[in-house]
Design an enzyme around this catalytic site. Structure first.
Site, PDB file in Angstrom:
ATOM      1  N   GLY A  17     -32.444  72.863-130.688  1.00  0.00           N
ATOM      2  CA  GLY A  17     -32.641  72.471-132.085  1.00  0.00           C
ATOM      3  C   GLY A  17     -33.506  71.225-132.232  1.00  0.00           C
ATOM      4  O   GLY A  17     -34.473  71.205-132.990  1.00  0.00           O
ATOM      5  N   VAL A  81     -26.633  57.691-128.262  1.00  0.00           N
ATOM      6  CA  VAL A  81     -26.328  57.235-129.620  1.00  0.00           C
ATOM      7  C   VAL A  81     -24.818  57.154-129.768  1.00  0.00           C
ATOM      8  O   VAL A  81     -24.104  58.115-129.478  1.00  0.00           O
ATOM      9  CB  VAL A  81     -26.930  58.194-130.665  1.00  0.00           C
ATOM     10  CG1 VAL A  81     -26.485  57.792-132.068  1.00  0.00           C
ATOM     11  CG2 VAL A  81     -28.453  58.189-130.555  1.00  0.00           C
ATOM     12  N   GLU A 172     -20.971  86.211-117.793  1.00  0.00           N
ATOM     13  CA  GLU A 172     -22.066  85.940-116.836  1.00  0.00           C
ATOM     14  C   GLU A 172     -21.523  85.401-115.525  1.00  0.00           C
ATOM     15  O   GLU A 172     -21.918  85.833-114.433  1.00  0.00           O
ATOM     16  CB  GLU A 172     -22.991  84.842-117.381  1.00  0.00           C
ATOM     17  CG  GLU A 172     -23.952  85.263-118.441  1.00  0.00           C
ATOM     18  CD  GLU A 172     -24.560  84.058-119.161  1.00  0.00           C
ATOM     19  OE1 GLU A 172     -24.106  82.907-118.923  1.00  0.00           O
ATOM     20  OE2 GLU A 172     -25.467  84.263-119.977  1.00  0.00           O
ATOM     21  N   ASP A 301     -25.616  73.636-132.496  1.00  0.00           N
ATOM     22  CA  ASP A 301     -24.184  73.891-132.294  1.00  0.00           C
ATOM     23  C   ASP A 301     -23.288  72.935-133.070  1.00  0.00           C
ATOM     24  O   ASP A 301     -22.101  73.216-133.259  1.00  0.00           O
ATOM     25  CB  ASP A 301     -23.827  73.766-130.801  1.00  0.00           C
ATOM     26  CG  ASP A 301     -24.403  74.903-129.977  1.00  0.00           C
ATOM     27  OD1 ASP A 301     -25.092  75.768-130.557  1.00  0.00           O
ATOM     28  OD2 ASP A 301     -24.170  74.928-128.756  1.00  0.00           O
ATOM     29  N   ALA A 317     -28.934  79.789-128.932  1.00  0.00           N
ATOM     30  CA  ALA A 317     -30.263  79.188-128.989  1.00  0.00           C
ATOM     31  C   ALA A 317     -31.088  79.642-130.205  1.00  0.00           C
ATOM     32  O   ALA A 317     -31.708  78.796-130.866  1.00  0.00           O
ATOM     33  CB  ALA A 317     -31.013  79.485-127.686  1.00  0.00           C
TER      34      ALA A 317
END
Lengths: 447, 447
Positions: A17, A81, A172, A301, A317
């Site tokens: 993003g 941050v 996966e 997300d 994604a």
């Protein structure tokens, strides 16, 4: 070249993003600062390949400043941050404060343990390169320690790998672990047979890949079983301890436990002081800004937004990429004196890989399984590695692995011990297993 | 297939010497056990490329058991050998004991700090993959922290990288660091200019690459200078502290210090109870066995053996490979009832790389410098990557890097702090620099 009178856009997080927002914003008359805790962007869809020793971290991670270097109006800073002063439009890092005119928070999510953070040391999740290396270490080390144990004449240790969570990541991991133990490692040991290891996938809900259509879930389960994975649905984990996963009163032995069950949004969401959903995601406005602060956007997300059908957009994604692009466009429009537009997600379909030649694909009403779905998954993911110079290398590596069944990055780095090991080597405890569990027969869990 | 009546050969260490011995022994009627602390063999000549972010660890490391898997009579165990009971022919590991008929100790060497182990945290050496990742972390992090510092308006920090030791490793590191700062990173920062960083190479002796002919040392020094390295010979380091290297009374500022000065043989040499040289190497018999124990051999960096001219064989891969092969042949001859032969090293020449298109090569009386030497170095090293399936990948990566000046593996993993950083950021201390140093002018050291 940027100049000091241009509005300053601060982007926190260089995932899909944040990076997409930065790239799309670069064409507008703004100064952009991208801050991330890591100096690299991670191509998360291939993290499971790092965790299972298929490829090296460097092949799915690219330095943020290298990706963005050709854009003069983008500055990249390494830093964490800690919070924001929204009134004064300042982000606070440990070492400095950064003032902004627009803020895009794209800090993502991490794994969650349903309030049981004490499970984490026994059951690592898979969100970062470091996570992937830790999983790789544990999986490879389990085989090495079992070989050494058997070679010293102390008998066989049953190697059970338990994957908790039947979403895309769990599927996966389980599929690829099965492939490794049955192929890549099968003939390299002398005192143990890796093919005797057991891969168990636990899913709390009634089916794996709950985000997909029911027929694809069933297909995924069949494909997993064909690869050698034992799939147990409707199975809630009630505890994790060294060398075991607890399911109700049943104690499932486990050399290695991997966690793919829960997601929690970045704690930076909370520091914005606006309403969050239960997973800590920020309830954003239709233009992805937050209530009360039009200049602050949340994408990826960390954002909670419903699509036209009232369904929450998934943490994948494509959603993050589209949200990043839409936010860049809205800021661009605003600095050019135009009105903002609401964000609408365009769903181009979903793909989940399971293992060797195994995957599912859902594009509207088209549902595909098996080799064709797997090929689609492969091409889409290699296509999106564009921007990564390693695309060619990853392709070669993949083709090689597919032909030879080899895994290219089987390095055990770091600690040479396993949290479960002492328990596995110890004389077997009297079984605390109950026969009354509806979701597991005593046969399937006894060793 | 091996059977229990065959003599058992235990090989400790899977570096060049140990691995070569194992491969060559496989054809004889013996059972072989290879023990290493790592599950992978490291192609050490390319470690500096990992340290300087050129390639990923997985590309120069291959699992030992994968390399040796086709040989049925070889068993590979992960473990650390703690010592030996030579009388009873047993090696002691933490978890088990391994009996042997023949023992080959190929445990290698590590870096040494001339009795100043307290320098290690400030000045990491380069012997393992972990070392390489630590150096990579420090180098990349120094640039990131300097950028953040400058971006927050607190001014520029001079980035000096000091490499201690002008042997092949120090020369490679210094040359490649210069290349990175002048090319790969040059245009990616906004608040600092990486080209202003200084790379200093300190060598205690009168010339760099002391193992080479004098003309090649001079050539190497010129090539280093052309790449942007400041070379200081006859310069003994007397101390290392955070953010500085002490040379006599002179304090050289340093954001990052790398150690390539001393080598100490594995402490396993000492546990054999036979005479050692000053660096801890075992003084072996002409057939590489140890005094008093014909069945115990030492090969590679841990062995001290003189060539026909009375010169100590250097600690390089070709010596280890030939010693491993010779020992395998001798054990093979003995189990077949033949006599042993003394080992003689066949010197095919030496190659040292310096940086981009810069190297030296010495083959008897033929001395080559520059691009041709560098090409030779490249081909020899890629040729010897045979057995590594990654040879093609490394070649592609190399070609790409050469054309684009890019570095493929610029990941900062692990700790996000630098030991030198607090000192670098602090207000400058009053200089403790002396003008009376013969090997450094005050100009060259003042900032």
């Amino acid at each position: 070249m940027p100049n000091k009178t241009m509005p300053r856009v601060l982007i926190v997080g260089a995932g899909f993003g944040g990076l997409q927002a930065a790239r799309r914003l670069a064409r507008y008359p703004v100064r952009i600062t991208v801050v991330d805790q890591r100096n690299y962007h991670t191509f998360q869809p291939l993290l499971y390949q790092v965790a299972t020793a298929g490829i090296s971290p460097g092949e799915i991670a690219a330095p943020v400043r290298q990706i963005l270097r050709s854009q003069d109006n983008i500055e990249v800073l390494l830093g964490e941050v800690l919070g924001f002063d929204l009134e004064n439009r300042v982000a606070k890092l440990a070492e400095l404060e950064i003032a902004y005119d627009y803020l895009i928070v794209a800090a993502g999510a991490s794994h969650a343990y349903f309030g049981h953070d004490e499970w984490e040391p026994m059951a690592p999740g898979l969100k970062t390169i470091e996570d992937a290396l830790e999983i790789r270490r544990r999986v490879l080390l389990a085989f090495e320690l079992a070989e050494r144990h058997a070679a010293s004449g102390e008998g066989q240790i049953q190697l059970d790998f338990v994957v908790v969570g039947g979403g895309p990541t769990g599927v996966e991991l389980a599929g690829t672990l099965a492939e490794i133990s049955r192929h890549a490692l099968a003939h390299e040991f002398r005192s143990i047979d890796p093919r005797h290891s057991r891969i168990v996938l636990l899913e709390g809900g009634p089916r794996v890949l709950p985000g997909y259509a029911e027929d694809l879930s069933r297909s995924a389960e069949r494909q997993l079983q064909r690869l050698g994975v034992e799939v147990r649905t409707s199975t809630m984990v009630t505890g994790v301890e060294p060398a075991a996963v607890l399911v109700g009163n049943t104690r499932l032995p486990a050399a290695v436990v991997l966690w793919a069950a829960g997601v929690a949004a970045s704690r930076l969401g909370k520091s914005l002081g606006v309403p969050l959903d239960r997973a800590g995601r920020v309830l954003v406005n239709p233009d992805l800004s937050i209530p009360g602060h039009r200049e602050v956007f949340v994408v990826g997300d960390l954002a909670a937004l419903q699509d036209r059908n009232g369904k929450l957009l998934p943490g994948v994604a494509p959603v993050a990429l589209q949200e990043g692009a839409a936010t860049a466009r809205n800021i661009g429009r605003e600095v050019q004196g135009k009105a903002r537009e609401d964000f609408h997600y365009l769903d181009k379909g979903s793909l989940a890989t399971i293992g060797r030649a195994a995957a599912v694909a859902q594009m509207g009403k088209i549902h595909i399984s098996g080799f064709v779905a797997w090929l689609s998954w492969l091409f889409v993911h290699i296509f999106f590695l564009i921007g990564f110079r390693n695309r060619l290398l990853v392709m070669i590596q993949w083709a090689w692995s597919y032909i030879t069944y080899e895994r290219g990055a089987r390095l055990i780095t770091g600690d040479q011990t396993l949290p479960s090991w002492e328990r596995l080597r110890a004389p077997k405890e009297p079984a605390r297993e109950s026969a009354a569990q509806p979701m597991a027969t005593p046969d399937s869990i006894s060793r």
